[in-house]
Design a protein around this motif. Structure first.
Motif, PDB file in Angstrom:
ATOM      1  N   LEU A1069       1.259  -1.428   0.331  1.00 40.30           N
ATOM      2  CA  LEU A1069      -0.032  -0.175   0.489  1.00 40.30           C
ATOM      3  C   LEU A1069       0.650   1.621  -0.210  1.00 40.30           C
ATOM      4  CD1 LEU A1069      -2.947  -0.861   2.585  1.00 40.30           C
ATOM      5  CD2 LEU A1069      -3.185  -1.016   0.426  1.00 40.30           C
ATOM      6  N   MET A1070       2.005   1.291   0.616  1.00 39.48           N
ATOM      7  CA  MET A1070       2.910   2.486   0.836  1.00 39.48           C
ATOM      8  C   MET A1070       3.448   2.620  -0.805  1.00 39.48           C
ATOM      9  SD  MET A1070       4.462   2.052   4.596  1.00 39.48           S
ATOM     10  CE  MET A1070       6.005   3.075   4.016  1.00 39.48           C
ATOM     11  N   GLN A1071       3.760   1.286  -1.523  1.00 41.04           N
ATOM     12  CA  GLN A1071       4.631   1.772  -2.649  1.00 41.04           C
ATOM     13  C   GLN A1071       3.350   1.929  -3.994  1.00 41.04           C
ATOM     14  OE1 GLN A1071       5.892  -2.028  -3.497  1.00 41.04           O
ATOM     15  NE2 GLN A1071       7.495  -1.910  -2.154  1.00 41.04           N
ATOM     16  N   GLN A1072       2.305   1.905  -3.620  1.00 45.32           N
ATOM     17  CA  GLN A1072       1.207   2.418  -4.497  1.00 45.32           C
ATOM     18  C   GLN A1072       0.978   4.105  -4.117  1.00 45.32           C
ATOM     19  OE1 GLN A1072      -2.521   0.260  -3.727  1.00 45.32           O
ATOM     20  NE2 GLN A1072      -1.384  -1.432  -5.118  1.00 45.32           N
ATOM     21  N   GLY A1073       1.521   4.335  -3.282  1.00 38.95           N
ATOM     22  CA  GLY A1073       1.143   6.216  -2.346  1.00 38.95           C
ATOM     23  C   GLY A1073       1.011   6.057  -2.183  1.00 38.95           C
ATOM     24  N   GLY A1074       0.043   5.816  -1.597  1.00 35.35           N
ATOM     25  CA  GLY A1074      -0.987   6.395  -0.841  1.00 35.35           C
ATOM     26  C   GLY A1074      -3.127   6.132  -1.419  1.00 35.35           C
ATOM     27  N   GLY A1075      -2.623   4.937  -2.655  1.00 35.13           N
ATOM     28  CA  GLY A1075      -3.591   5.209  -3.337  1.00 35.13           C
ATOM     29  C   GLY A1075      -4.664   3.867  -2.510  1.00 35.13           C
ATOM     30  N   GLY A1076      -5.864   3.820  -2.759  1.00 39.66           N
ATOM     31  CA  GLY A1076      -6.803   2.537  -2.132  1.00 39.66           C
ATOM     32  C   GLY A1076      -6.528   1.666  -3.518  1.00 39.66           C
ATOM     33  N   TRP A1077      -7.750   0.735  -2.776  1.00 42.46           N
ATOM     34  CA  TRP A1077      -8.126   0.283  -3.363  1.00 42.46           C
ATOM     35  C   TRP A1077      -8.658   0.025  -4.294  1.00 42.46           C
ATOM     36  CZ3 TRP A1077      -7.737  -3.961   0.862  1.00 42.46           C
ATOM     37  CH2 TRP A1077      -6.458  -4.162   1.889  1.00 42.46           C
ATOM     38  N   GLU A1078      -8.717  -1.195  -5.553  1.00 43.45           N
ATOM     39  CA  GLU A1078     -10.610  -0.633  -6.024  1.00 43.45           C
ATOM     40  C   GLU A1078     -11.548  -1.480  -5.024  1.00 43.45           C
ATOM     41  OE1 GLU A1078      -9.593  -3.041  -9.521  1.00 43.45           O
ATOM     42  OE2 GLU A1078      -7.857  -2.339 -10.057  1.00 43.45           O
ATOM     43  N   ALA A1079     -12.432  -0.635  -5.946  1.00 43.62           N
ATOM     44  CA  ALA A1079     -14.084  -0.696  -5.065  1.00 43.62           C
ATOM     45  C   ALA A1079     -13.954  -1.929  -5.061  1.00 43.62           C
ATOM     46  CB  ALA A1079     -15.117  -0.055  -5.801  1.00 43.62           C
ATOM     47  N   GLY A1080     -14.234  -3.461  -5.585  1.00 46.62           N
ATOM     48  CA  GLY A1080     -14.014  -4.858  -5.336  1.00 46.62           C
ATOM     49  C   GLY A1080     -13.020  -5.339  -4.237  1.00 46.62           C
ATOM     50  N   GLU A1088      -5.691   4.270   4.357  1.00 48.64           N
ATOM     51  CA  GLU A1088      -4.874   4.124   5.468  1.00 48.64           C
ATOM     52  C   GLU A1088      -5.793   4.177   6.462  1.00 48.64           C
ATOM     53  OE1 GLU A1088      -2.782   6.575   6.008  1.00 48.64           O
ATOM     54  OE2 GLU A1088      -2.449   7.149   4.438  1.00 48.64           O
ATOM     55  N   ARG A1089      -7.361   3.173   6.084  1.00 51.17           N
ATOM     56  CA  ARG A1089      -8.575   2.957   7.518  1.00 51.17           C
ATOM     57  C   ARG A1089      -7.478   1.181   7.073  1.00 51.17           C
ATOM     58  NH1 ARG A1089     -14.836   1.700   6.872  1.00 51.17           N
ATOM     59  NH2 ARG A1089     -15.108   0.123   8.365  1.00 51.17           N
ATOM     60  N   LEU A1094      -5.262  -3.696  10.246  1.00 47.79           N
ATOM     61  CA  LEU A1094      -3.364  -3.926   9.490  1.00 47.79           C
ATOM     62  C   LEU A1094      -2.311  -3.906  10.909  1.00 47.79           C
ATOM     63  CD1 LEU A1094      -3.017  -4.155   5.792  1.00 47.79           C
ATOM     64  CD2 LEU A1094      -3.532  -6.162   6.656  1.00 47.79           C
ATOM     65  N   SER A1095      -3.150  -3.080  10.981  1.00 42.29           N
ATOM     66  CA  SER A1095      -2.067  -3.034  12.468  1.00 42.29           C
ATOM     67  C   SER A1095      -2.495  -3.271  13.832  1.00 42.29           C
ATOM     68  CB  SER A1095      -1.802  -0.718  12.840  1.00 42.29           C
ATOM     69  OG  SER A1095      -0.963  -0.864  11.349  1.00 42.29           O
ATOM     70  N   GLY A1096      -3.337  -3.094  13.730  1.00 44.24           N
ATOM     71  CA  GLY A1096      -4.830  -3.745  14.512  1.00 44.24           C
ATOM     72  C   GLY A1096      -3.928  -5.253  14.476  1.00 44.24           C
ATOM     73  N   MET A1097      -4.906  -5.719  13.414  1.00 46.10           N
ATOM     74  CA  MET A1097      -4.436  -6.895  13.250  1.00 46.10           C
ATOM     75  C   MET A1097      -3.040  -7.773  14.043  1.00 46.10           C
ATOM     76  SD  MET A1097      -5.930  -8.059   9.859  1.00 46.10           S
ATOM     77  CE  MET A1097      -7.282  -8.473  10.014  1.00 46.10           C
ATOM     78  N   ALA A1098      -2.072  -7.182  13.565  1.00 46.95           N
ATOM     79  CA  ALA A1098      -0.159  -7.034  14.694  1.00 46.95           C
ATOM     80  C   ALA A1098      -0.433  -6.601  15.899  1.00 46.95           C
ATOM     81  CB  ALA A1098       0.814  -6.327  13.637  1.00 46.95           C
ATOM     82  N   LYS A1099      -0.934  -5.995  16.454  1.00 48.39           N
ATOM     83  CA  LYS A1099      -0.749  -5.733  17.632  1.00 48.39           C
ATOM     84  C   LYS A1099      -2.023  -7.268  18.080  1.00 48.39           C
ATOM     85  CE  LYS A1099      -0.609  -0.208  17.653  1.00 48.39           C
ATOM     86  NZ  LYS A1099      -0.837   0.215  17.634  1.00 48.39           N
ATOM     87  N   ASP A1100      -2.617  -7.198  17.684  1.00 51.85           N
ATOM     88  CA  ASP A1100      -3.192  -8.667  18.965  1.00 51.85           C
ATOM     89  C   ASP A1100      -2.906  -9.569  18.268  1.00 51.85           C
ATOM     90  OD1 ASP A1100      -5.581  -6.739  18.957  1.00 51.85           O
ATOM     91  OD2 ASP A1100      -6.586  -7.617  17.181  1.00 51.85           O
ATOM     92  N   LEU A1101      -1.816  -9.632  16.858  1.00 48.11           N
ATOM     93  CA  LEU A1101      -1.852 -11.248  17.219  1.00 48.11           C
ATOM     94  C   LEU A1101      -0.171 -11.651  17.670  1.00 48.11           C
ATOM     95  CD1 LEU A1101      -1.123 -11.688  12.572  1.00 48.11           C
ATOM     96  CD2 LEU A1101      -2.256 -12.827  14.821  1.00 48.11           C
ATOM     97  N   MET A1102       0.340 -10.257  18.251  1.00 48.81           N
ATOM     98  CA  MET A1102       1.862  -9.849  19.127  1.00 48.81           C
ATOM     99  C   MET A1102       1.364 -10.074  20.589  1.00 48.81           C
ATOM    100  SD  MET A1102       4.277  -9.310  17.292  1.00 48.81           S
ATOM    101  CE  MET A1102       5.563  -9.109  18.493  1.00 48.81           C
TER     102      MET A1102
END
Length: 1130
Positions: A1069-1080, A1088-1089, A1094-1102
């Protein structure tokens, strides 16, 4: 010392080591020698001194001269005092009476008027460890005595002088020679000794007093050098352990328990490593040991660099093993212990256990197992003298076809003429094979009364399988059944020899028609007359000058005709000849009654009255007949009909061959009740066996000319005499292939006594407690299959099932043979891995395709399908599982209908595939060998089936994931399979397959991180949707404790994968320059959301990983920590 004294000039002092030349000097009477000084002062006295006497401790002293006794050797000459190390010349100074601890007190010398008075020494001049001063002798008396000695005396004096010079020189070189002279009493001497001892250890003296200690110890039987080395070794071995201070007490219980756990784990790991190392070393030593010199010779032979004759002419007479390149034959037999392996269940047994059927990789064969060195000097290729490799392979192939036909007939409960069929193979096989092998089979046909025309067991005259086992194995030798069988052996052997001789008669007539002059009708009598004419033309009927009786107008040799009629077995025709010929009736009317009574008796015995008459007439004619006037054929007929003079069982004046002599023995032998037999007339099958055994020991031992070139003769004699076990063992040392099949044929009719293979070991022929010979049948057959069972596993099954021929034996031996057969079949399956052909296959619809072993289940005493599964397939599956042969174990357990174990093995393989690192090569399984279309070993029919229509779906893949998918799809389609699988195994298999799918997403190019996260979330192993909820995370951690071990192993790897997928997706996502995914793809959420999620998932896993930290491997937790830092959790 012990009562012997010799004349000596001057007074002598005896001591333990007296006579070492330690006397005091005459010039210094007040000064005495030190006890540490071994030098001698050589001074002379101007005048001769009178002799004194010294008494012995155990006897009176000599009155002629003063004597000096020593501890080990008395003095032998005047003026000499001999010590422990030789005699030293004494000084000329007279000595006063001295006292020795082991000697005697010397009397005080009488002083001469002209001699100056010498001061006396102290009362105790020596001790047990001191040297007494030697006596002094006058020069004149010494000279007179020397002149009366023989020359040998002067030689001894010269040798003593040389010894003295050596010891004197050694004394001057050492520290002892440098000590000053002492002039002190005993108190001063003791104090001085204490002072010297208190100075500390002195360096070892090489040429000083140490040399005396060495001599003393050597004289006492002690080796100083060896003892010194032993003391040094004891000092090294007995070193005390290094002192380590005790650790201070630590009140931390957790640390103490953790230390115990670590030490326990280390001990368990070390023990496992040691056990694996020992097993591997044993396996390596058994299977992979290579004699490089031997391999070098094989390679050079293979490429024609050296001839095989050069290897055979080696000095030691040894030849390299020709089983194949890369294998060796060591001096020790490689299969020495395999026959002693237990026949216990194979559950839990090590995969490196020795095989009961041998290892083909090591050139296993019957010769290598039993150690027969006479077959090509120990060559395991089974090539004997006169045999060729191509002919031997053809012979094995023909025998293989006959064995397959034999088992097919047994399955159909029909008779099979095994002796006739095996005789045809021996007759058709090429090579220089003795004719007696075929003759032995023909003789067995007459003994067993085998009839090839009889095929059904219900037909009259049918000889069934194991027909004679009960009578042959009867422990009572004089029982009616055993006696009947011995009579049958005698009659069958005699009948064969008579038929063989008649065929020889016809052959001689056919080859010599001119001399035979048969003419007219070729009746029996005309053939006998023609044969006699041929023999007469050759002049070999009798020795020259022998009178042969002729009767009738044609001049027939009547006794020769009767002899050859009896020799051919035509007893009735002989009776007709003597009864119908008037000329013979006028010659000997008594013999007609003898022969008539002989022919009418079923046992070919005369009545007691006629027996006494013919014995008397035979002895009278033998004694009274003039030389060369007695027809030898007449006496031979009397001997055969009346069994006369049984002590001489040969015909001296009649030319005989080996077969003729053997026939005479069987013609004279009778098996009757010993109570009714006269001692001089006792001659039966047992006496024939003793005679044959004596002949073998004299002429047919290994290494003799008769044994190497004519082994067939002795084998033939043993078979005729009913020595079947000894015959098989003897033939095996020369022709192993033929010996194996002779043993099989004898076992089929029950004429072979077998031993317990676990007791017999590597011995082919052993003895029972009643001195009955027995053959080690199990390895004899099992090791024979080593040369072809890899290429022809079904053919090997046909041989191995023959071990169960002896399953009817009593006293547990039959059960042992059956268990050994099942063990051999299991090892065959595991060795060849031809499970589809041997154990069966499964079609896609679930129906079974029986294998070669199952088709012959009735022959190995497995009547039901369940017995077959428990005896063979189940235990083979257990060993395959132990050896980590996943595909083999899956098929075998599936054939055993143990579907739950199938899924368990699949789960273990899937877990191994999951725990591999990302990017590492995927785990590959060894696929099963495909089931090919070939004739069955039992019925010869071709099993027509498409390999794709069977369980070949397990054979077409080496991927554990695909194998598991195929098996699960098969089980899910059939409720019978599905219901027999435990729920936790089904759940574990499904979760592991999902984990492998997630792994495939992560390893794809480009990686598909979100799909991998979805697959990981679907397993419910990780709290990926906890959204920071601690109770949810704790619930996931608590759930992990109740999961099967295969899933717990994969939990840590799944956490690492999830964190890695989160990091990879964030980076994308960072390499895409902040662009979002396609709607599908993102469902309308922005980048950003998604990053926050993803950060929340990582913290939960830790947090989850921290809760289950001790359930995860340490390596996984370290990887997780680094991955979390890269993602930005910290």
């Amino acid at each position: 010392m012990f009562g012997s004294s010799q004349p000596s000039s001057g007074a002598g002092g005896g001591g333990a080591f007296g006579s070492l030349g330690l006397g005091a000097s005459a010039e210094q009477p007040a000064k005495r020698k030190s006890i540490f000084d071994i030098s001698s002062a050589q001074t002379t006295q101007p005048q001769a001194q009178p002799q004194a006497q010294q008494s012995s401790f155990f006897g009176p002293a000599s009155t002629t001269a003063a004597s000096s006794t020593t501890m080990f050797a008395p003095s032998t000459s005047a003026g000499q005092s001999q010590g422990l190390f030789g005699a030293v010349p004494s000084t000329s100074a007279p000595a006063s009476g001295t006292f020795s601890f082991l000697g005697g007190t010397g009397s005080q010398q009488q002083q001469q008027p002209q001699a100056p008075q010498q001061p006396q020494q102290s009362g105790l001049g020596s001790s047990i460890f001191s040297n007494a001063p030697p006596g002094q002798s006058s020069q004149q008396q010494s000279l007179g005595q020397s002149q009366s000695r023989d020359p040998a005396h002067f030689n001894s004096l010269l040798e003593r002088q040389r010894k003295r010079q050596r010891f004197g020189a050694s004394s001057q070189n050492g520290r002892v020679g440098q000590l000053p002279h002492l002039n002190m009493d005993l108190g001063d001497l003791a104090r001085r000794a204490q002072e010297i001892g208190a100075r500390g250890p002195k360096p070892a003296l090489v040429n000083g007093a140490d040399s005396r200690a060495h001599y003393l110890l050597a004289g006492s039987g002690v080796a100083p050098g060896k003892a010194s080395k032993e003391f040094e070794r004891l000092e090294r071995d007995g070193q005390a352990p290094t002192y380590q201070p005790a650790r201070p007490f630590d009140p931390d219980n957790e640390k103490y328990i953790r230390g115990l756990q670590e030490r326990g784990r280390e001990a368990m790991i070390q023990e496992a490593i040691d056990r694996v190392r020992r097993d591997f070393d044993a396996h390596l030593e058994e299977s992979l040991s290579i004699n490089f010199e031997e391999q070098k010779k094989k390679i050079m032979q293979h490429f024609g660099l050296i001839a095989r004759d050069e290897v055979a002419d080696e000095p030691d007479g040894a030849q390299p093993d020709q089983a194949g390149l890369g294998h060796t034959s060591t001096g020790q037999r490689p299969f020495e212990d395999s026959a002693k392996a237990s026949t216990r269940s194979v559950f839990g047994r090590s995969g490196l256990a020795k095989s009961l059927i041998g290892s083909p990789a090591m050139g296993a064969s019957t010769t290598s197992f039993f150690g027969d060195s006479s077959v090509n000097n120990g060559n395991s290729s089974s090539l004997g003298k006169g045999q060729n490799g191509r002919f031997l392979r053809d012979k094995e192939r023909f025998f293989l076809q006959k064995v397959q036909q034999l088992n097919a007939a047994r399955l159909q409960e029909k008779l099979y003429p095994i002796l006739r069929e095996f005789a045809m193979v021996e007759d058709q096989a090429g090579g220089d094979i003795p004719r007696q092998l075929v003759d032995a089979y023909d003789a067995l046909i007459d003994i067993t009364k085998e009839d090839a025309a009889v095929q059904n067991q219900s037909d009259p005259g049918a000889i069934k399988e194991r027909q004679y086992s009960e009578a042959y194995l009867d422990e009572k030798p004089h029982s009616p059944k055993a006696t009947k069988l011995r009579k049958q052996i005698l009659h069958g052997s005699r009948a064969y020899l008579e038929k063989a001789f008649y065929r020889e008669v016809e052959s001689v007539i056919e080859k010599n028609p001119r001399e035979a002059q048969l003419g007219g009708r070729p009746t029996l009598m005309n053939k006998i007359r023609a044969y006699i004419r041929v023999r007469a033309s050759r002049k070999d009927l009798a020795p020259d000058g022998t009178e042969l009786q002729q009767i009738g107008d044609h001049g027939d040799y009547c006794w020769i005709i009767i002899f050859y009629l009896l020799r051919c077995g035509f007893v009735r025709q002989a009776v007709e000849y003597v009864s119908n010929d008037p000329a013979f009736q006028s010659t000997d009317r008594k013999f007609i009654s003898y022969l008539t009574n002989y022919a009418s008796s079923p046992e070919r015995r005369l009545s007691r009255k006629l027996q006494d008459m013919i014995n008397g007439e035979y002895q009278q004619r033998l004694r009274n007949a003039p030389e060369n006037t007695l027809d030898p054929y007449r006496m031979a007929c009397y001997k055969m009909v009346g069994r006369c003079d049984l002590n001489r069982r040969n015909l001296d004046t009649i030319g005989q061959g080996v077969e003729d002599w053997i026939w005479l023995q069987f013609n004279l032998a009778r098996e009757v009740d010993r109570a009714e037999e006269i001692s001089g007339e006792t001659f039966g099958l047992e006496q024939i066996c003793e005679t044959v055994q004596e002949i073998g020991q004299k002429h047919f031992q290994k290494g003799q000319a008769e044994a190497s070139g004519g082994y067939g003769i002795y084998f033939f004699m043993q078979m005729l005499a009913g020595m079947f076990e000894a015959a098989v063992a003897y033939l095996h040392s020369h022709n192993p292939v033929s010996a194996v099949h002779v043993a099989i044929a004898l076992s089929y009719y029950g004429l072979l006594r077998v031993s317990d293979h676990s007791v017999a070991g590597n011995e082919l022929l052993t003895r029972t407690t009643t001195d009955q010979a027995q053959i080690n049948f199990v390895p004899l057959v099992a090791y024979y299959t080593a040369s072809f069972r890899t290429a022809l596993p079904v053919a090997a099954v046909d041989y191995l099932v023959l071990i169960c021929l002896h399953s009817d034996l009593p006293a547990g031996l039959g059960a042992t043979q059956t268990i050994a057969c099942h063990e051999c079949l299991r090892q065959l399956c595991l060795e060849t891995r031809e499970f589809a052909q041997l154990l069966g296959d499964i079609r896609t619809d679930g129906s079974r395709i029986p294998g070669a072993i199952e088709r012959q289940g009735r022959l190995i005493k497995l009547d039901s399908h369940g017995d077959f599964l428990n005896a063979v397939t189940m235990q083979a599956a257990a060993i395959a599982d132990e050896r980590c042969q996943v595909a083999d174990a899956v098929l075998l357990y599936h054939l055993c209908e143990d579907y739950d174990n199938v899924v368990r093995i699949l789960n273990s393989a899937l877990a191994d595939a999951v725990t591999l690192d990302l990017g590492e090569a995927q785990m590959q399984l060894q696929p099963l060998k495909p089931r090919s279309e070939q004739p069955s070993g039992a019925n010869g029919n071709t099993e027509s089936s498409d390999p794709a229509s069977s369980l070949s779906l397990t054979q077409s893949t080496n991927s554990p994931q695909k194998l598991a998918q195929n098996m699960i799809s098969l089980y899910n389609s059939n409720a019978l399979y599905y219901n027999r699988i435990s729920p936790h195994n089904r759940t574990s298999c499904a979760l592991l397959l999902r984990l492998l799918t997630a792994r495939a997403y992560l390893e794809s190019n480009p990686p598909r991180f979100m799909e991998a996260l979805d697959e990981l979330h679907s397993t419910n192993l990780l709290p990926l949707r906890a959204e920071g909820s601690i109770p949810v995370i704790r619930a996931s951690a608590a759930q992990l404790a109740g999961l099967p071990q295969v899933l717990v192993r994969c939990a840590g790897v799944a956490v690492v994968w999830a964190v890695g997928a989160i990091g990879g997706e964030r980076e994308r996502l960072m390499q895409q320059g902040g662009g979002g995914w396609e709607a599908g793809d993102c469902g309308g959420r922005d980048a950003e959301r998604v990053k926050g999620m993803l950060s929340g998932m990582a913290k939960d896993l830790m947090v989850f990983a921290g809760l289950v930290k001790y359930k995860l491997p340490g390596r996984v937790y370290d990887m997780l920590t680094r991955a979390g830092g890269e993602v930005g959790v910290y």
